[in-house]
Design a protein around this motif. Structure first.
Motif, PDB file in Angstrom:
ATOM      1  N   LEU A  65       0.830  -1.205   0.000  1.00 38.90           N
ATOM      2  CA  LEU A  65       0.000   0.000   0.000  1.00 38.90           C
ATOM      3  C   LEU A  65       0.864   1.253   0.000  1.00 38.90           C
ATOM      4  O   LEU A  65       0.629   2.177  -0.775  1.00 38.90           O
ATOM      5  CB  LEU A  65      -0.941   0.008   1.211  1.00 38.90           C
ATOM      6  CG  LEU A  65      -1.859   1.219   1.350  1.00 38.90           C
ATOM      7  CD1 LEU A  65      -2.777   1.356   0.140  1.00 38.90           C
ATOM      8  CD2 LEU A  65      -2.656   1.131   2.637  1.00 38.90           C
ATOM      9  N   ASP A  66       1.895   1.293   0.843  1.00 36.81           N
ATOM     10  CA  ASP A  66       2.796   2.447   0.895  1.00 36.81           C
ATOM     11  C   ASP A  66       3.502   2.656  -0.444  1.00 36.81           C
ATOM     12  O   ASP A  66       3.641   3.789  -0.904  1.00 36.81           O
ATOM     13  CB  ASP A  66       3.828   2.277   2.005  1.00 36.81           C
ATOM     14  CG  ASP A  66       3.221   2.366   3.393  1.00 36.81           C
ATOM     15  OD1 ASP A  66       2.085   2.869   3.534  1.00 36.81           O
ATOM     16  OD2 ASP A  66       3.888   1.913   4.350  1.00 36.81           O
ATOM     17  N   ASP A  67       3.951   1.550  -1.057  1.00 36.97           N
ATOM     18  CA  ASP A  67       4.616   1.649  -2.361  1.00 36.97           C
ATOM     19  C   ASP A  67       3.671   2.210  -3.416  1.00 36.97           C
ATOM     20  O   ASP A  67       4.048   3.052  -4.231  1.00 36.97           O
ATOM     21  CB  ASP A  67       5.125   0.280  -2.820  1.00 36.97           C
ATOM     22  CG  ASP A  67       6.318  -0.213  -2.014  1.00 36.97           C
ATOM     23  OD1 ASP A  67       6.905   0.589  -1.245  1.00 36.97           O
ATOM     24  OD2 ASP A  67       6.652  -1.407  -2.130  1.00 36.97           O
ATOM     25  N   PHE A  68       2.414   1.765  -3.396  1.00 36.14           N
ATOM     26  CA  PHE A  68       1.436   2.261  -4.363  1.00 36.14           C
ATOM     27  C   PHE A  68       1.151   3.743  -4.141  1.00 36.14           C
ATOM     28  O   PHE A  68       1.094   4.516  -5.097  1.00 36.14           O
ATOM     29  CB  PHE A  68       0.138   1.459  -4.274  1.00 36.14           C
ATOM     30  CG  PHE A  68      -0.897   1.922  -5.253  1.00 36.14           C
ATOM     31  CD1 PHE A  68      -0.780   1.615  -6.596  1.00 36.14           C
ATOM     32  CD2 PHE A  68      -1.980   2.684  -4.842  1.00 36.14           C
ATOM     33  CE1 PHE A  68      -1.726   2.050  -7.513  1.00 36.14           C
ATOM     34  CE2 PHE A  68      -2.929   3.129  -5.740  1.00 36.14           C
ATOM     35  CZ  PHE A  68      -2.798   2.807  -7.077  1.00 36.14           C
ATOM     36  N   ILE A  69       0.989   4.134  -2.899  1.00 37.24           N
ATOM     37  CA  ILE A  69       0.744   5.545  -2.588  1.00 37.24           C
ATOM     38  C   ILE A  69       1.917   6.396  -3.058  1.00 37.24           C
ATOM     39  O   ILE A  69       1.735   7.440  -3.677  1.00 37.24           O
ATOM     40  CB  ILE A  69       0.468   5.739  -1.090  1.00 37.24           C
ATOM     41  CG1 ILE A  69      -0.892   5.129  -0.724  1.00 37.24           C
ATOM     42  CG2 ILE A  69       0.519   7.218  -0.700  1.00 37.24           C
ATOM     43  CD1 ILE A  69      -1.155   5.032   0.754  1.00 37.24           C
ATOM     44  N   GLN A  70       3.128   5.944  -2.777  1.00 38.75           N
ATOM     45  CA  GLN A  70       4.326   6.675  -3.203  1.00 38.75           C
ATOM     46  C   GLN A  70       4.381   6.770  -4.724  1.00 38.75           C
ATOM     47  O   GLN A  70       4.674   7.824  -5.281  1.00 38.75           O
ATOM     48  CB  GLN A  70       5.584   5.978  -2.665  1.00 38.75           C
ATOM     49  CG  GLN A  70       6.863   6.711  -2.949  1.00 38.75           C
ATOM     50  CD  GLN A  70       6.944   8.039  -2.214  1.00 38.75           C
ATOM     51  OE1 GLN A  70       6.432   8.171  -1.107  1.00 38.75           O
ATOM     52  NE2 GLN A  70       7.586   9.010  -2.807  1.00 38.75           N
ATOM     53  N   PHE A  71       4.064   5.667  -5.407  1.00 38.00           N
ATOM     54  CA  PHE A  71       4.067   5.643  -6.867  1.00 38.00           C
ATOM     55  C   PHE A  71       3.064   6.649  -7.426  1.00 38.00           C
ATOM     56  O   PHE A  71       3.372   7.414  -8.331  1.00 38.00           O
ATOM     57  CB  PHE A  71       3.754   4.233  -7.368  1.00 38.00           C
ATOM     58  CG  PHE A  71       3.560   4.151  -8.850  1.00 38.00           C
ATOM     59  CD1 PHE A  71       4.651   4.191  -9.707  1.00 38.00           C
ATOM     60  CD2 PHE A  71       2.291   4.046  -9.399  1.00 38.00           C
ATOM     61  CE1 PHE A  71       4.484   4.127 -11.083  1.00 38.00           C
ATOM     62  CE2 PHE A  71       2.114   3.993 -10.773  1.00 38.00           C
ATOM     63  CZ  PHE A  71       3.203   4.023 -11.618  1.00 38.00           C
ATOM     64  N   THR A  72       1.837   6.650  -6.881  1.00 39.60           N
ATOM     65  CA  THR A  72       0.813   7.539  -7.416  1.00 39.60           C
ATOM     66  C   THR A  72       1.139   8.999  -7.139  1.00 39.60           C
ATOM     67  O   THR A  72       0.785   9.871  -7.930  1.00 39.60           O
ATOM     68  CB  THR A  72      -0.589   7.210  -6.852  1.00 39.60           C
ATOM     69  OG1 THR A  72      -0.563   7.301  -5.427  1.00 39.60           O
ATOM     70  CG2 THR A  72      -1.049   5.851  -7.294  1.00 39.60           C
ATOM     71  N   GLN A  73       1.829   9.285  -6.050  1.00 42.98           N
ATOM     72  CA  GLN A  73       2.204  10.659  -5.758  1.00 42.98           C
ATOM     73  C   GLN A  73       3.313  11.140  -6.691  1.00 42.98           C
ATOM     74  O   GLN A  73       3.367  12.305  -7.033  1.00 42.98           O
ATOM     75  CB  GLN A  73       2.641  10.797  -4.299  1.00 42.98           C
ATOM     76  CG  GLN A  73       1.479  10.668  -3.346  1.00 42.98           C
ATOM     77  CD  GLN A  73       1.901  10.653  -1.895  1.00 42.98           C
ATOM     78  OE1 GLN A  73       3.066  10.457  -1.568  1.00 42.98           O
ATOM     79  NE2 GLN A  73       0.945  10.865  -1.016  1.00 42.98           N
ATOM     80  N   ASN A  74       4.166  10.241  -7.126  1.00 43.23           N
ATOM     81  CA  ASN A  74       5.246  10.601  -8.038  1.00 43.23           C
ATOM     82  C   ASN A  74       4.764  10.753  -9.466  1.00 43.23           C
ATOM     83  O   ASN A  74       5.365  11.480 -10.240  1.00 43.23           O
ATOM     84  CB  ASN A  74       6.361   9.563  -7.983  1.00 43.23           C
ATOM     85  CG  ASN A  74       7.142   9.624  -6.687  1.00 43.23           C
ATOM     86  OD1 ASN A  74       7.189  10.653  -6.029  1.00 43.23           O
ATOM     87  ND2 ASN A  74       7.723   8.508  -6.308  1.00 43.23           N
ATOM     88  N   VAL A  75       3.673  10.088  -9.816  1.00 44.10           N
ATOM     89  CA  VAL A  75       3.148  10.136 -11.171  1.00 44.10           C
ATOM     90  C   VAL A  75       2.428  11.451 -11.423  1.00 44.10           C
ATOM     91  O   VAL A  75       2.505  12.014 -12.497  1.00 44.10           O
ATOM     92  CB  VAL A  75       2.188   8.937 -11.439  1.00 44.10           C
ATOM     93  CG1 VAL A  75       1.452   9.094 -12.755  1.00 44.10           C
ATOM     94  CG2 VAL A  75       2.985   7.646 -11.421  1.00 44.10           C
ATOM     95  N   THR A  76       1.708  11.954 -10.423  1.00 45.28           N
ATOM     96  CA  THR A  76       0.903  13.165 -10.624  1.00 45.28           C
ATOM     97  C   THR A  76       1.714  14.420 -10.483  1.00 45.28           C
ATOM     98  O   THR A  76       2.764  14.529 -10.069  1.00 45.28           O
ATOM     99  CB  THR A  76      -0.272  13.223  -9.634  1.00 45.28           C
ATOM    100  OG1 THR A  76       0.225  13.122  -8.296  1.00 45.28           O
ATOM    101  CG2 THR A  76      -1.266  12.130  -9.932  1.00 45.28           C
TER     102      THR A  76
END
Length: 76
Positions: A65-76
């Motif tokens: 979950l943390d990895d996904f949140i970090q990924f989505t924050q870096n994409v936007t």
């Protein structure tokens, strides 16, 4: 995660309340727990503390979950 970021705070909290009611009734799937994690993360960024269900850590892989949140924050 973008969906939750666009919600007004009152809707975000109302959605959280509905999800928690469904958890109490046993109506949520494992995927919904991840959605709840995203919602809690967005609320946290707004300075709002929302509690996780007592079985959240047993169901959700927190690192994923943390990895996904970090990924989505870096994409936007």
């Amino acid at each position: 995660m973008d969906f939750y970021e666009k919600l007004p705070t009152d809707f975000l909290i109302a959605f959280y309340d509905e999800m928690m009611k469904n958890i109490e009734k046993g109506l949520l799937t494992k995927n919904m727990y991840y959605e709840l994690g995203l919602l809690i993360s967005v609320a946290s960024h707004r300075g709002i503390t929302l509690e996780q269900p007592c079985d959240f850590e047993q169901i959700v892989d927190q690192k994923a979950l943390d990895d996904f949140i970090q990924f989505t924050q870096n994409v936007t």
